[in-house]
Scaffold this motif. Sequence first.
Motif, PDB file in Angstrom:
ATOM      1  N   LYS A 111       0.842  -1.191   0.000  1.00 45.06           N
ATOM      2  CA  LYS A 111       0.000   0.000   0.000  1.00 45.06           C
ATOM      3  C   LYS A 111       0.881   1.246   0.000  1.00 45.06           C
ATOM      4  N   LYS A 113       0.427   5.326   1.415  1.00 41.97           N
ATOM      5  CA  LYS A 113      -0.399   6.311   2.112  1.00 41.97           C
ATOM      6  C   LYS A 113       0.033   7.708   1.689  1.00 41.97           C
ATOM      7  N   PHE A 130      -5.509   9.720   1.530  1.00 40.00           N
ATOM      8  CA  PHE A 130      -5.996   8.511   0.886  1.00 40.00           C
ATOM      9  C   PHE A 130      -4.876   7.478   0.816  1.00 40.00           C
ATOM     10  N   GLU A 131      -5.253   6.268   0.437  1.00 39.21           N
ATOM     11  CA  GLU A 131      -4.298   5.187   0.245  1.00 39.21           C
ATOM     12  C   GLU A 131      -4.579   4.523  -1.095  1.00 39.21           C
ATOM     13  N   GLU A 133      -3.970   0.506  -2.742  1.00 38.21           N
ATOM     14  CA  GLU A 133      -3.512  -0.856  -2.511  1.00 38.21           C
ATOM     15  C   GLU A 133      -3.226  -1.493  -3.867  1.00 38.21           C
ATOM     16  N   ARG A 140      -4.904  -1.688  -9.161  1.00 41.14           N
ATOM     17  CA  ARG A 140      -4.869  -0.932  -7.910  1.00 41.14           C
ATOM     18  C   ARG A 140      -6.284  -0.652  -7.439  1.00 41.14           C
ATOM     19  N   GLU A 141      -6.387  -0.383  -6.163  1.00 36.71           N
ATOM     20  CA  GLU A 141      -7.656   0.074  -5.611  1.00 36.71           C
ATOM     21  C   GLU A 141      -7.398   1.330  -4.790  1.00 36.71           C
ATOM     22  N   SER A 142      -8.153   2.377  -5.062  1.00 37.48           N
ATOM     23  CA  SER A 142      -8.045   3.595  -4.260  1.00 37.48           C
ATOM     24  C   SER A 142      -8.830   3.403  -2.971  1.00 37.48           C
ATOM     25  N   VAL A 143      -8.193   3.660  -1.857  1.00 36.25           N
ATOM     26  CA  VAL A 143      -8.847   3.529  -0.551  1.00 36.25           C
ATOM     27  C   VAL A 143      -9.000   4.939   0.013  1.00 36.25           C
ATOM     28  N   GLU A 146     -15.556   7.501   1.838  1.00 36.56           N
ATOM     29  CA  GLU A 146     -16.658   7.993   1.006  1.00 36.56           C
ATOM     30  C   GLU A 146     -17.083   9.393   1.428  1.00 36.56           C
TER      31      GLU A 146
END
Length: 284
Positions: A111, A113, A130-131, A133, A140-143, A146
């Motif tokens: 990940k 950060k 945001f992070e 992964e 990739r996934e944006s974390v 919301e």
Amino acid sequence: MIIKERTIINRILRPDNDRNSLIKYLAGEDPSSTEILVEALDELENLRSKHIEWGLPELIMPSFREVMDKSMESFNKIDYQLIHEFGEARICGILLFDQSDTVVYRFENDKVKFWYFTEKNKISTLCFYFEIEAFDDNSRESVVAECLLNDKQIFSTSREDSIFILQNIATEIVLYNAVKKYVQVEIVEIPLGKFTDIHGTPLEFVEKKKVINNTGQKVVVLDSKWFRKIINNNAIFVRGFFRLQRKKNSLGEWYKELIFVESYVRNGYHRDALIEKYKKSNEL
């Protein structure tokens, strides 16, 4: 180019200072947004108290960015490998964006950060956190919370556009670290309060050649040898040194003998930019 003082940099690089009231967060419409940003600041404060080696703040010069653009496609193919590798090494740093924005980042456990700050009137404000992964198929996934995405005080764009912006920031940080590690890079330290001429900057960026650093500490400028021709016409003193010299014996067999080379003075040198060498080799 003037590198202005940024309170968040002073805060991170001086772990023994008391908590600074000039580090703030962007006030959103939703109280949940405020909670997320406060937690993000607390996490950064916790990392800072552990005396993590952040390194000096870094500034990307035009020639370095050009290499980033040209190498993006190649590095994107090994995106997960890069993020995993940087995470294993716990890479972290401070990257200066534009004249007032600063990104603090940390790689860990596949990940990354990101804390994104903007500077105004000597106050550093956390705009968003945001992070991302990474997965071994190079996806990739944006974390990101919301409540931040939906808060118009935090992101004035649509949800899709906001995620796109975050992905671009993440790509910039990963790519910049990849180029710094795997491409021939020149690192120039810009001392505090003095104009520094970055030699070899392309003419179209002549207004950016001179940099003055007002951040409060040294700043590292990243440039690329790929586009730079270096000319040194000064006499250069070379100290005496030992080396293994290849020799042939009476039987015609090669062997190496340790010899001492006396000190001497040699003339300066011209070193073509690597891109010029590449072009010449391909013309043969």
